[in-house]
Design a protein around this motif. Structure first.
Motif, PDB file in Angstrom:
ATOM      1  N   TYR A 138       0.833  -1.212   0.000  1.00 11.18           N
ATOM      2  CA  TYR A 138       0.000   0.000   0.000  1.00 11.18           C
ATOM      3  C   TYR A 138       0.866   1.260   0.000  1.00 11.18           C
ATOM      4  O   TYR A 138       0.551   2.232  -0.685  1.00 11.18           O
ATOM      5  N   LEU A 141       2.051   2.435  -3.402  1.00 11.69           N
ATOM      6  CA  LEU A 141       1.049   2.866  -4.388  1.00 11.69           C
ATOM      7  C   LEU A 141       0.962   4.395  -4.435  1.00 11.69           C
ATOM      8  O   LEU A 141       1.230   5.073  -3.439  1.00 11.69           O
ATOM      9  N   GLN A 146      -4.045   4.051  -4.314  1.00 12.06           N
ATOM     10  CA  GLN A 146      -4.540   3.766  -2.964  1.00 12.06           C
ATOM     11  C   GLN A 146      -6.053   3.952  -2.905  1.00 12.06           C
ATOM     12  O   GLN A 146      -6.761   3.144  -2.300  1.00 12.06           O
ATOM     13  N   LYS A 147      -6.543   5.000  -3.549  1.00  8.91           N
ATOM     14  CA  LYS A 147      -7.987   5.242  -3.558  1.00  8.91           C
ATOM     15  C   LYS A 147      -8.711   4.095  -4.254  1.00  8.91           C
ATOM     16  O   LYS A 147      -9.724   3.594  -3.747  1.00  8.91           O
ATOM     17  N   ASP A 150      -8.623   1.043  -1.967  1.00  9.60           N
ATOM     18  CA  ASP A 150      -9.575   1.188  -0.860  1.00  9.60           C
ATOM     19  C   ASP A 150     -11.010   0.957  -1.326  1.00  9.60           C
ATOM     20  O   ASP A 150     -11.792   0.276  -0.657  1.00  9.60           O
TER      21      ASP A 150
END
Length: 180
Positions: A138, A141, A146-147, A150
């Motif tokens: 993570y 990234l 990351q968004k 998630d």
């Protein structure tokens, strides 16, 4: 009294972590055992073969989901080593065999709880390894990746929650859980 409260709190927290990891790692709950899969003495019967098929199906689903996530994230060559470590860490381990019911029946309640706690500690150690690989991946990234990661994880958890809620609302109730 405080030590009992601490143990119970630890067990509940570990259970919550285990359920969260299971929701992340699996797309569907295990199928209910076929009628007569376990005899009175806890002998596995043909359920062991069904479980092997189910585990294989879960590995296939996970591989497909990982490929979709990899494509979605558009990983760079520099991110590939962390991705491979992450994927290896998330690989499902073989499920532990259920406790021998005859042997468990011979134990006192505190002894049975100690055995359960030992299993939870093993599971927690496995989750720690997964978490470390996840954090490493993570961190490598971009914010956009990351968004996306998630959002994808949130969708998987929501889908799992929705399936579980649907099972609970069935008129005949949820399928029976196998006795460990």
């Amino acid at each position: 009294m405080k030590s009992i409260h601490t143990v119970i709190t630890s067990v509940l927290l570990t259970s919550g972590i285990a359920l969260s990891a299971a929701a992340c790692a699996q797309s569907a709950p295990p199928p209910p055992p076929p009628p007569g899969a376990h005899g009175q003495d806890g002998a596995p019967g043909h359920h062991a073969m069904d479980m092997a098929k189910w585990q294989e199906k879960m590995k296939e689903r996970m591989a497909k989901r990982q490929a979709e996530l990899r494509d979605l994230l558009k990983l760079t060559p520099a991110q590939e080593p962390a991705w491979k470590t992450f994927v290896q860490a998330m690989e499902p381990k073989s499920m532990p065999l259920p406790h021998d019911l005859k042997e468990m029946d011979k134990l006192s309640t505190p002894e049975r709880m100690e055995r359960s706690l030992e299993r939870m500690k093993e599971h927690q150690a496995s989750l720690q390894i997964r978490l470390a690989a996840l954090k490493t991946f993570y961190a490598g990234l971009t914010p956009e990746q990351q968004k996306l990661f998630d959002e994808n994880h949130h969708r998987i958890k929501k889908d799992m929650h929705d399936r579980m809620a649907k099972e609970m609302q069935r008129k005949d109730g949820p399928p029976p859980m196998p006795r460990p």
